[in-house]
Design a protein around this motif. Sequence first.
Motif, PDB file in Angstrom:
ATOM      1  N   ASN A  65      52.585  60.414  28.742  1.00  0.00           N
ATOM      2  CA  ASN A  65      52.752  61.668  29.501  1.00  0.00           C
ATOM      3  C   ASN A  65      52.275  61.595  30.943  1.00  0.00           C
ATOM      4  O   ASN A  65      51.746  62.570  31.482  1.00  0.00           O
ATOM      5  CB  ASN A  65      52.013  62.810  28.793  1.00  0.00           C
ATOM      6  CG  ASN A  65      52.316  62.848  27.309  1.00  0.00           C
ATOM      7  OD1 ASN A  65      53.444  63.119  26.926  1.00  0.00           O
ATOM      8  ND2 ASN A  65      51.335  62.540  26.467  1.00  0.00           N
ATOM      9  N   CYS A  66      52.428  60.425  31.569  1.00  0.00           N
ATOM     10  CA  CYS A  66      51.968  60.270  32.953  1.00  0.00           C
ATOM     11  C   CYS A  66      53.034  60.716  33.946  1.00  0.00           C
ATOM     12  O   CYS A  66      54.220  60.714  33.655  1.00  0.00           O
ATOM     13  CB  CYS A  66      51.663  58.800  33.238  1.00  0.00           C
ATOM     14  SG  CYS A  66      50.157  58.209  32.483  1.00  0.00           S
ATOM     15  N   GLU A  67      52.564  61.061  35.146  1.00  0.00           N
ATOM     16  CA  GLU A  67      53.476  61.186  36.280  1.00  0.00           C
ATOM     17  C   GLU A  67      53.708  59.762  36.784  1.00  0.00           C
ATOM     18  O   GLU A  67      52.755  59.014  36.961  1.00  0.00           O
ATOM     19  CB  GLU A  67      52.822  61.990  37.410  1.00  0.00           C
ATOM     20  CG  GLU A  67      52.537  63.437  37.064  1.00  0.00           C
ATOM     21  CD  GLU A  67      51.514  64.035  38.033  1.00  0.00           C
ATOM     22  OE1 GLU A  67      51.393  63.569  39.181  1.00  0.00           O
ATOM     23  OE2 GLU A  67      50.818  64.972  37.604  1.00  0.00           O
ATOM     24  N   GLY A 115      48.080  61.422  32.991  1.00  0.00           N
ATOM     25  CA  GLY A 115      48.696  61.540  31.667  1.00  0.00           C
ATOM     26  C   GLY A 115      47.692  62.047  30.649  1.00  0.00           C
ATOM     27  O   GLY A 115      46.602  62.523  31.003  1.00  0.00           O
ATOM     28  N   GLU A 135      47.211  62.620  22.783  1.00  0.00           N
ATOM     29  CA  GLU A 135      46.709  63.636  21.876  1.00  0.00           C
ATOM     30  C   GLU A 135      46.016  62.962  20.707  1.00  0.00           C
ATOM     31  O   GLU A 135      46.620  62.168  20.006  1.00  0.00           O
ATOM     32  CB  GLU A 135      47.866  64.510  21.397  1.00  0.00           C
ATOM     33  CG  GLU A 135      47.532  65.973  21.543  1.00  0.00           C
ATOM     34  CD  GLU A 135      48.720  66.852  21.264  1.00  0.00           C
ATOM     35  OE1 GLU A 135      49.569  66.976  22.162  1.00  0.00           O
ATOM     36  OE2 GLU A 135      48.787  67.391  20.152  1.00  0.00           O
ATOM     37  N   LYS A 165      43.444  66.859  23.673  1.00  0.00           N
ATOM     38  CA  LYS A 165      44.017  66.042  24.740  1.00  0.00           C
ATOM     39  C   LYS A 165      42.942  65.190  25.401  1.00  0.00           C
ATOM     40  O   LYS A 165      41.970  65.729  25.929  1.00  0.00           O
ATOM     41  CB  LYS A 165      44.682  66.927  25.797  1.00  0.00           C
ATOM     42  CG  LYS A 165      46.065  67.338  25.377  1.00  0.00           C
ATOM     43  CD  LYS A 165      46.830  68.057  26.469  1.00  0.00           C
ATOM     44  CE  LYS A 165      48.197  68.396  25.911  1.00  0.00           C
ATOM     45  NZ  LYS A 165      48.789  69.593  26.481  1.00  0.00           N
ATOM     46  N   ARG A 190      42.518  63.091  28.563  1.00  0.00           N
ATOM     47  CA  ARG A 190      43.272  62.890  29.802  1.00  0.00           C
ATOM     48  C   ARG A 190      43.194  61.441  30.281  1.00  0.00           C
ATOM     49  O   ARG A 190      42.152  60.786  30.160  1.00  0.00           O
ATOM     50  CB  ARG A 190      42.737  63.816  30.894  1.00  0.00           C
ATOM     51  CG  ARG A 190      43.067  65.291  30.681  1.00  0.00           C
ATOM     52  CD  ARG A 190      42.281  66.144  31.636  1.00  0.00           C
ATOM     53  NE  ARG A 190      40.838  65.951  31.445  1.00  0.00           N
ATOM     54  CZ  ARG A 190      39.915  66.193  32.375  1.00  0.00           C
ATOM     55  NH1 ARG A 190      40.271  66.626  33.570  1.00  0.00           N
ATOM     56  NH2 ARG A 190      38.639  65.996  32.110  1.00  0.00           N
ATOM     57  N   THR A 196      50.822  53.909  19.672  1.00  0.00           N
ATOM     58  CA  THR A 196      51.843  54.083  20.710  1.00  0.00           C
ATOM     59  C   THR A 196      52.345  52.731  21.221  1.00  0.00           C
ATOM     60  O   THR A 196      53.549  52.521  21.360  1.00  0.00           O
ATOM     61  CB  THR A 196      51.264  54.901  21.883  1.00  0.00           C
ATOM     62  OG1 THR A 196      50.740  56.119  21.350  1.00  0.00           O
ATOM     63  CG2 THR A 196      52.317  55.209  22.918  1.00  0.00           C
TER      64      THR A 196
END
Length: 459
Positions: free
Chosen positions: A63-65, A99, A102, A107, A109, A170
Amino acid sequence: MIGLEVHVQLSTDSKLFCSCPTRGSDAEPNTRVCEICLGMPGSKPVLNKKAVDFALKVALALNCELNNEFFFSRKTYFYPDLAKDFQITQYEVPVGKNGFAEVGGKKIRLRRIHLEEDPASLVHESGARQSAYSLVDYNRSGIPLIELVTEPDMQSPAEARRFLDTLLTTLNYLGVYAHGESVLKADCNLSIDGGSRVEVKNVTGFRAVEAALGAEEKRQRSLVDSGKKIEMETRGFDEATGTTYTLRKKETEEDYGFIVDPDLPKVVVDSKWLSLIKAGMPELADSKKKRFMKEFGLSEYDASVLASDKGLAEVFEDAAKADAKIAARLVSRELAGILNYNRVKLGETKVNGKAISELVLLVKGSKVSDKNAKESLIKYVLEGISPKESLEKNNLLIDVSSLDLEGIVKEIVKENPGAFSEYKSGNEKSLNFIIGLVMRKTKGKANPKQVQDILDRLK
Ligand code: ADP
Ligand code: ZN
Ligand code: MG
């Protein structure tokens, strides 16, 4: 408060900046090397695109930019594991930032994810702290790593361990981490009650991370309890004694004198490249779990056990075609339990979806007792003989047509009139007793429900 800086090896075939192979367990020290990964004057690094692909996938999955433009920098320090006196890493602009993962509904971070090269390995004949000299093996020099830096969001060593488990799941789903051959290393930061942060550097493996954090927490608590202050420092972890020890007290980012590496061009991830990466993203554990619950009506527990292991999830989905409920029970409860108990990984066994499907069908058709089904699974995991084959070989399949269940039940009732009359007067225990006798006589081939039906007819 715990924050981790995790390094994992990416499973590319060649190194990050040269074409030397990353694998080959039989290779002698210093054979998988060239002028680039040995840092010889005049050699020029060439970036391995596959490693960038992998890093982009990890950043997306977590979920990173993404930064669509990034570059590499030189982190300068002197150490024998670093032939050119600098490590090529990313400093100013990482591949991804901001990002999260979970973990148990919470969460954690992620501040950043970046690419860097691994230094060489130092080999000590009698332990790093005792040895009079170090041997250097440059085979590992230049192997691609990703470094993930978390925010200090974890609150116990056990939670840090769960974070790493989630991370590994993951990475396995993405197929960017080759299990067994590559190790995970972490710098473990811990502080208590708003005190200074201590970093335990270079801890190798999941269990060691949890142990190192536990030891450091204990050390800091006892210092605080005796009224002392925690000093900000970098420590090492000694696995043999389970304690941490001082490495160095003062070291700041500035000391590394980062400069942009002029030998490597900046990387531009255009929309075409990015859409290729996105198209290649597999279904990840979390969405798989949700889909299993919806599509097969599984409980959250069963679904998360199955989804937490890519291989287990594949075996289940194969077997679910035969019967989802039975497959869920056999795979998430029995099979997962057997693997766990024997400390083996699915990948180390011969277990596959086809053989499990066969077993599901046997259970579904009441051709095998639950007990024998489970025992055949144990055999399958430990000896690699498929359940159907071992059940057939040991004559444990129920052939409904040839088994004279009625005759056997009648015989047992005749031999145990007391138990039968107790059953008639409603005693559950005597039912179990009679079923037990029938099971023994039929080597577990009888279906308990059928035995009860026959008993009820005989009443
Ligand atoms: P620095 O910039 O001084 O190296 P950072 O703030 O970048 O330190 O943090 C480095 C690592 O330490 C990160 O993983 C972060 O989560 C962790 N960290 C930062 N502050 C704390 C703290 N107070 N307690 C525990 N870990 C911390
Ligand atoms: Zn090389
Ligand atoms: Mg680092």
